[in-house]
Design an enzyme around this catalytic site. Sequence first.
Site, short mmCIF file in Angstrom:
data_model
loop_
_atom_site.label_atom_id
_atom_site.label_comp_id
_atom_site.label_asym_id
_atom_site.label_seq_id
_atom_site.Cartn_x
_atom_site.Cartn_y
_atom_site.Cartn_z
N TRP A 1 9.86 0.17 4.19
CA TRP A 1 10.07 1.59 3.84
C TRP A 1 9.00 2.11 2.88
O TRP A 1 8.94 3.30 2.62
CB TRP A 1 11.46 1.79 3.21
CG TRP A 1 12.61 1.47 4.12
CD1 TRP A 1 12.55 1.03 5.41
CD2 TRP A 1 14.01 1.59 3.80
NE1 TRP A 1 13.82 0.86 5.91
CE2 TRP A 1 14.73 1.19 4.95
CE3 TRP A 1 14.73 1.98 2.65
CZ2 TRP A 1 16.13 1.19 4.98
CZ3 TRP A 1 16.10 1.97 2.67
CH2 TRP A 1 16.81 1.59 3.83
N LYS A 2 8.21 1.20 2.32
CA LYS A 2 7.18 1.57 1.33
C LYS A 2 7.83 2.42 0.21
O LYS A 2 8.98 2.17 -0.13
CB LYS A 2 6.01 2.29 2.02
CG LYS A 2 5.47 1.45 3.20
CD LYS A 2 4.16 1.93 3.75
CE LYS A 2 3.73 1.01 4.89
NZ LYS A 2 2.42 1.37 5.45
N HIS B 1 0.56 -7.07 0.98
CA HIS B 1 0.36 -5.93 1.89
C HIS B 1 -1.01 -5.31 1.59
O HIS B 1 -1.44 -5.27 0.44
CB HIS B 1 1.48 -4.90 1.71
CG HIS B 1 1.48 -3.86 2.79
ND1 HIS B 1 0.61 -2.81 2.77
CD2 HIS B 1 2.23 -3.74 3.91
CE1 HIS B 1 0.81 -2.07 3.87
NE2 HIS B 1 1.79 -2.62 4.57
N GLY C 1 6.20 0.43 9.56
CA GLY C 1 6.22 1.37 8.44
C GLY C 1 6.91 2.66 8.83
O GLY C 1 8.14 2.75 8.88
N GLY C 2 6.11 3.68 9.15
CA GLY C 2 6.62 5.02 9.42
C GLY C 2 7.83 5.08 10.35
O GLY C 2 8.82 5.78 10.06
P1 13P Z 1 2.88 2.07 9.97
O1 13P Z 1 3.90 1.50 10.95
O2 13P Z 1 3.33 3.32 9.33
O3 13P Z 1 1.53 2.14 10.59
O4 13P Z 1 2.77 1.00 8.76
C1 13P Z 1 2.58 -0.33 9.05
C2 13P Z 1 2.76 -1.11 7.79
O5 13P Z 1 1.96 -1.03 6.88
C3 13P Z 1 3.96 -1.96 7.69
O6 13P Z 1 3.89 -2.81 6.59
#
Ligand code: 13P
Length: 259
Positions: A18-19, A103, A242-243
Amino acid sequence: MDTELRLKKRRLIIAGNWKMNKTVAEGLELVQSLKRDLANVKEVDVVVCPPYTALSEVSKEILDSNIRLGAQNMSEHGSGAYTGEIAAGMLKEFSVRYVILGHSERRQYQQESDALVARKALAAHAASLKPIVCVGESLQERESGATNKVVETQVRGSLAGMTKDQAAETIVAYEPVWAIGTGKTASSEQAQEVHAFIRSILTSMFDEQISRRMRIQYGGSVKAGNAKELMSQPDVDGALVGGASLEARSFADIIKNSL
Ligand code: 13P
Protein backbone atom coordinates in the site's frame (compact mmCIF):
# COMPACT_ATOMS: atom_id res chain seq x y z
CA MET A 1 -2.45 -22.41 -16.34
CA ASP A 2 -2.67 -26.14 -16.96
CA THR A 3 -2.67 -28.50 -14.01
CA GLU A 4 0.67 -30.08 -14.83
CA LEU A 5 2.50 -26.76 -14.87
CA ARG A 6 0.74 -25.67 -11.69
CA LEU A 7 1.89 -28.85 -9.91
CA LYS A 8 5.48 -28.11 -10.84
CA LYS A 9 5.24 -24.54 -9.66
CA ARG A 10 5.62 -23.12 -6.21
CA ARG A 11 2.58 -21.77 -4.38
CA LEU A 12 1.88 -18.25 -5.64
CA ILE A 13 2.25 -15.35 -3.21
CA ILE A 14 0.47 -12.13 -4.17
CA ALA A 15 1.11 -9.16 -1.91
CA GLY A 16 -0.32 -5.65 -1.92
CA ASN A 17 2.17 -2.93 -1.04
CA TRP A 18 0.00 0.00 0.00
CA LYS A 19 3.07 2.26 0.33
CA MET A 20 2.19 5.59 2.06
CA ASN A 21 -1.55 5.27 1.44
CA LYS A 22 -4.67 4.57 3.49
CA THR A 23 -5.83 5.84 6.84
CA VAL A 24 -6.95 3.24 9.36
CA ALA A 25 -10.58 3.65 8.28
CA GLU A 26 -9.70 3.36 4.58
CA GLY A 27 -7.51 0.34 5.21
CA LEU A 28 -10.28 -1.39 7.13
CA GLU A 29 -12.75 -0.75 4.35
CA LEU A 30 -10.33 -2.23 1.83
CA VAL A 31 -9.67 -5.44 3.78
CA GLN A 32 -13.35 -5.89 4.58
CA SER A 33 -14.07 -5.94 0.84
CA LEU A 34 -11.09 -8.22 0.16
CA LYS A 35 -12.31 -10.68 2.77
CA ARG A 36 -15.62 -10.95 0.94
CA ASP A 37 -14.12 -11.10 -2.54
CA LEU A 38 -11.44 -13.63 -1.67
CA ALA A 39 -13.29 -15.84 0.82
CA ASN A 40 -13.01 -18.87 -1.47
CA VAL A 41 -9.42 -18.39 -2.60
CA LYS A 42 -7.30 -21.07 -1.01
CA GLU A 43 -4.64 -21.73 -3.65
CA VAL A 44 -2.67 -18.49 -3.29
CA ASP A 45 -0.94 -16.80 -0.34
CA VAL A 46 -2.59 -13.37 -0.16
CA VAL A 47 -0.75 -10.68 1.79
CA VAL A 48 -1.53 -7.01 2.48
CA CYS A 49 1.21 -4.60 3.57
CA PRO A 50 -0.41 -1.48 5.10
CA PRO A 51 1.54 1.42 6.59
CA TYR A 52 2.62 0.85 10.22
CA THR A 53 -0.22 2.99 11.55
CA ALA A 54 -2.89 0.63 10.19
CA LEU A 55 -1.23 -2.67 11.18
CA SER A 56 -3.05 -3.04 14.48
CA GLU A 57 -6.58 -2.56 13.18
CA VAL A 58 -6.04 -4.43 9.92
CA SER A 59 -4.51 -7.30 11.85
CA LYS A 60 -7.69 -7.67 13.93
CA GLU A 61 -9.90 -7.39 10.86
CA ILE A 62 -8.19 -10.23 8.97
CA LEU A 63 -7.87 -12.57 11.94
CA ASP A 64 -10.61 -14.89 10.67
CA SER A 65 -9.61 -14.76 7.01
CA ASN A 66 -7.12 -16.20 4.53
CA ILE A 67 -5.36 -12.82 4.20
CA ARG A 68 -1.96 -12.45 5.87
CA LEU A 69 -0.18 -9.34 7.08
CA GLY A 70 3.10 -7.81 5.94
CA ALA A 71 5.00 -4.64 6.87
CA GLN A 72 6.80 -2.35 4.42
CA ASN A 73 10.08 -2.02 6.30
CA MET A 74 11.71 -2.60 9.69
CA SER A 75 14.85 -1.72 11.61
CA GLU A 76 17.94 -3.90 11.60
CA HIS A 77 18.07 -3.41 15.40
CA GLY A 78 16.04 -5.21 18.06
CA SER A 79 15.43 -2.18 20.30
CA GLY A 80 17.11 0.95 21.59
CA ALA A 81 17.79 4.58 20.79
CA TYR A 82 16.72 4.62 17.13
CA THR A 83 14.13 7.39 16.93
CA GLY A 84 11.41 6.74 14.41
CA GLU A 85 12.35 3.11 13.79
CA ILE A 86 10.25 -0.03 14.27
CA ALA A 87 11.71 -3.37 15.38
CA ALA A 88 10.78 -6.86 14.20
CA GLY A 89 9.48 -7.78 17.65
CA MET A 90 7.04 -4.86 17.50
CA LEU A 91 5.68 -6.09 14.16
CA LYS A 92 5.21 -9.53 15.66
CA GLU A 93 2.80 -8.05 18.19
CA PHE A 94 0.37 -7.54 15.31
CA SER A 95 0.85 -11.02 13.85
CA VAL A 96 2.86 -9.64 10.95
CA ARG A 97 4.34 -12.56 8.96
CA TYR A 98 6.14 -10.83 6.09
CA VAL A 99 8.24 -7.72 5.74
CA ILE A 100 9.19 -5.95 2.50
CA LEU A 101 12.88 -5.01 2.58
CA GLY A 102 15.02 -2.96 0.23
CA HIS A 103 12.18 -1.63 -1.89
CA SER A 104 13.61 0.56 -4.66
CA GLU A 105 11.87 3.59 -3.12
CA ARG A 106 13.81 3.01 0.11
CA ARG A 107 17.01 2.35 -1.80
CA GLN A 108 16.45 5.64 -3.67
CA TYR A 109 15.07 7.97 -0.97
CA GLN A 110 16.62 6.47 2.17
CA GLN A 111 19.88 5.36 0.56
CA GLU A 112 19.42 1.76 1.72
CA SER A 113 22.34 -0.40 0.65
CA ASP A 114 22.50 -4.12 -0.05
CA ALA A 115 24.51 -4.58 3.15
CA LEU A 116 21.80 -2.86 5.22
CA VAL A 117 19.06 -4.89 3.53
CA ALA A 118 21.01 -8.07 4.34
CA ARG A 119 21.29 -7.10 8.02
CA LYS A 120 17.55 -6.36 8.13
CA ALA A 121 16.77 -9.67 6.44
CA LEU A 122 18.79 -11.56 9.05
CA ALA A 123 17.00 -9.65 11.82
CA ALA A 124 13.67 -10.55 10.22
CA HIS A 125 14.57 -14.24 10.14
CA ALA A 126 15.74 -14.10 13.75
CA ALA A 127 12.19 -12.96 14.62
CA SER A 128 10.58 -15.55 12.30
CA LEU A 129 9.36 -12.91 9.86
CA LYS A 130 9.65 -13.80 6.18
CA PRO A 131 11.53 -11.09 4.28
CA ILE A 132 10.39 -10.04 0.82
CA VAL A 133 13.67 -8.73 -0.57
CA CYS A 134 13.29 -6.36 -3.52
CA VAL A 135 15.75 -6.02 -6.37
CA GLY A 136 15.57 -4.44 -9.81
CA GLU A 137 17.38 -2.29 -12.33
CA SER A 138 16.70 1.30 -13.41
CA LEU A 139 15.79 2.24 -16.98
CA GLN A 140 19.29 3.53 -17.63
CA GLU A 141 20.80 0.30 -16.32
CA ARG A 142 18.52 -1.78 -18.56
CA GLU A 143 19.25 0.33 -21.61
CA SER A 144 23.00 0.08 -21.05
CA GLY A 145 22.77 -3.72 -20.82
CA ALA A 146 23.62 -3.83 -17.11
CA THR A 147 20.43 -5.56 -15.88
CA ASN A 148 22.01 -8.90 -14.98
CA LYS A 149 25.02 -7.34 -13.32
CA VAL A 150 22.87 -5.00 -11.19
CA VAL A 151 20.40 -7.69 -10.21
CA GLU A 152 23.15 -10.19 -9.37
CA THR A 153 24.94 -7.66 -7.15
CA GLN A 154 21.67 -6.86 -5.34
CA VAL A 155 20.68 -10.50 -4.85
CA ARG A 156 24.11 -11.56 -3.61
CA GLY A 157 24.48 -8.49 -1.38
CA SER A 158 20.95 -8.45 0.05
CA LEU A 159 20.82 -12.17 0.87
CA ALA A 160 24.40 -12.32 2.15
CA GLY A 161 24.96 -14.38 5.27
CA MET A 162 21.72 -16.33 5.12
CA THR A 163 21.66 -20.03 5.91
CA LYS A 164 19.99 -22.36 3.44
CA ASP A 165 17.01 -22.73 5.74
CA GLN A 166 16.62 -18.96 5.96
CA ALA A 167 16.95 -18.60 2.19
CA ALA A 168 14.16 -21.11 1.67
CA GLU A 169 11.89 -18.87 3.77
CA THR A 170 12.89 -15.73 1.86
CA ILE A 171 10.91 -14.26 -1.00
CA VAL A 172 12.71 -12.27 -3.69
CA ALA A 173 10.72 -9.60 -5.50
CA TYR A 174 12.01 -8.57 -8.92
CA GLU A 175 10.77 -5.03 -9.47
CA PRO A 176 12.33 -3.25 -12.44
CA VAL A 177 12.38 0.39 -11.33
CA TRP A 178 11.22 1.58 -14.76
CA ALA A 179 8.03 -0.46 -14.40
CA ILE A 180 7.01 0.84 -10.96
CA GLY A 181 4.05 3.19 -11.03
CA THR A 182 4.65 3.93 -14.71
CA GLY A 183 2.06 1.68 -16.32
CA LYS A 184 4.95 0.10 -18.24
CA THR A 185 5.09 -3.58 -17.34
CA ALA A 186 7.97 -5.83 -18.19
CA SER A 187 6.78 -8.26 -20.85
CA SER A 188 6.25 -11.77 -19.55
CA GLU A 189 9.37 -12.81 -21.51
CA GLN A 190 11.46 -10.04 -19.94
CA ALA A 191 10.20 -11.00 -16.48
CA GLN A 192 10.81 -14.73 -17.02
CA GLU A 193 14.33 -14.08 -18.29
CA VAL A 194 15.35 -12.14 -15.18
CA HIS A 195 13.50 -14.49 -12.82
CA ALA A 196 15.32 -17.51 -14.29
CA PHE A 197 18.59 -15.60 -13.95
CA ILE A 198 17.81 -14.79 -10.30
CA ARG A 199 17.05 -18.44 -9.63
CA SER A 200 20.41 -19.42 -11.13
CA ILE A 201 22.15 -17.00 -8.75
CA LEU A 202 20.22 -18.47 -5.82
CA THR A 203 21.38 -21.93 -6.91
CA SER A 204 24.97 -20.78 -6.88
CA MET A 205 24.57 -19.05 -3.48
CA PHE A 206 22.67 -21.89 -1.79
CA ASP A 207 21.88 -25.01 -3.82
CA GLU A 208 19.43 -26.19 -6.41
CA GLN A 209 17.03 -27.77 -3.95
CA ILE A 210 16.76 -24.47 -2.05
CA SER A 211 16.51 -22.26 -5.13
CA ARG A 212 13.72 -24.45 -6.49
CA ARG A 213 11.77 -23.86 -3.30
CA MET A 214 12.28 -20.09 -3.22
CA ARG A 215 9.52 -17.88 -4.51
CA ILE A 216 10.31 -14.96 -6.81
CA GLN A 217 7.61 -12.30 -7.18
CA TYR A 218 7.33 -9.86 -10.05
CA GLY A 219 6.41 -6.24 -9.29
CA GLY A 220 5.86 -3.20 -11.50
CA SER A 221 2.48 -2.12 -12.90
CA VAL A 222 0.84 -5.50 -12.30
CA LYS A 223 -2.85 -5.23 -13.20
CA ALA A 224 -5.77 -7.60 -13.61
CA GLY A 225 -5.15 -7.55 -17.37
CA ASN A 226 -1.51 -8.69 -17.31
CA ALA A 227 -1.47 -10.89 -14.18
CA LYS A 228 -2.38 -14.17 -15.86
CA GLU A 229 0.32 -13.93 -18.51
CA LEU A 230 2.99 -12.96 -15.96
CA MET A 231 1.99 -15.59 -13.38
CA SER A 232 1.99 -18.36 -15.96
CA GLN A 233 5.74 -17.96 -16.51
CA PRO A 234 7.63 -20.90 -15.00
CA ASP A 235 9.84 -18.81 -12.68
CA VAL A 236 7.27 -16.17 -11.69
CA ASP A 237 5.82 -17.21 -8.34
CA GLY A 238 3.64 -14.26 -7.47
CA ALA A 239 3.31 -10.52 -7.59
CA LEU A 240 4.11 -7.49 -5.47
CA VAL A 241 1.40 -5.02 -6.39
CA GLY A 242 1.42 -1.28 -5.69
CA GLY A 243 -1.26 0.94 -7.23
CA ALA A 244 -3.66 -1.84 -8.16
CA SER A 245 -3.69 -3.15 -4.56
CA LEU A 246 -5.33 0.04 -3.28
CA GLU A 247 -8.76 -0.97 -4.54
CA ALA A 248 -10.39 -4.23 -3.53
CA ARG A 249 -11.79 -4.98 -6.97
CA SER A 250 -8.53 -4.60 -8.88
CA PHE A 251 -6.45 -6.50 -6.27
CA ALA A 252 -9.00 -9.32 -6.06
CA ASP A 253 -9.13 -9.52 -9.86
CA ILE A 254 -5.35 -9.87 -10.05
CA ILE A 255 -5.55 -12.79 -7.64
CA LYS A 256 -8.48 -14.46 -9.37
CA ASN A 257 -6.88 -14.05 -12.81
CA SER A 258 -3.70 -15.68 -11.52
CA LEU A 259 -5.41 -18.92 -10.48
P1 13P B 1 3.00 -0.41 -8.96
O1 13P B 1 2.21 -1.71 -8.98
O2 13P B 1 2.20 0.75 -8.56
O3 13P B 1 3.77 -0.23 -10.23
O4 13P B 1 4.11 -0.59 -7.79
C1 13P B 1 4.89 -1.72 -7.75
C2 13P B 1 5.62 -1.73 -6.45
O5 13P B 1 6.50 -0.93 -6.22
C3 13P B 1 5.23 -2.75 -5.46
O6 13P B 1 6.14 -2.82 -4.41
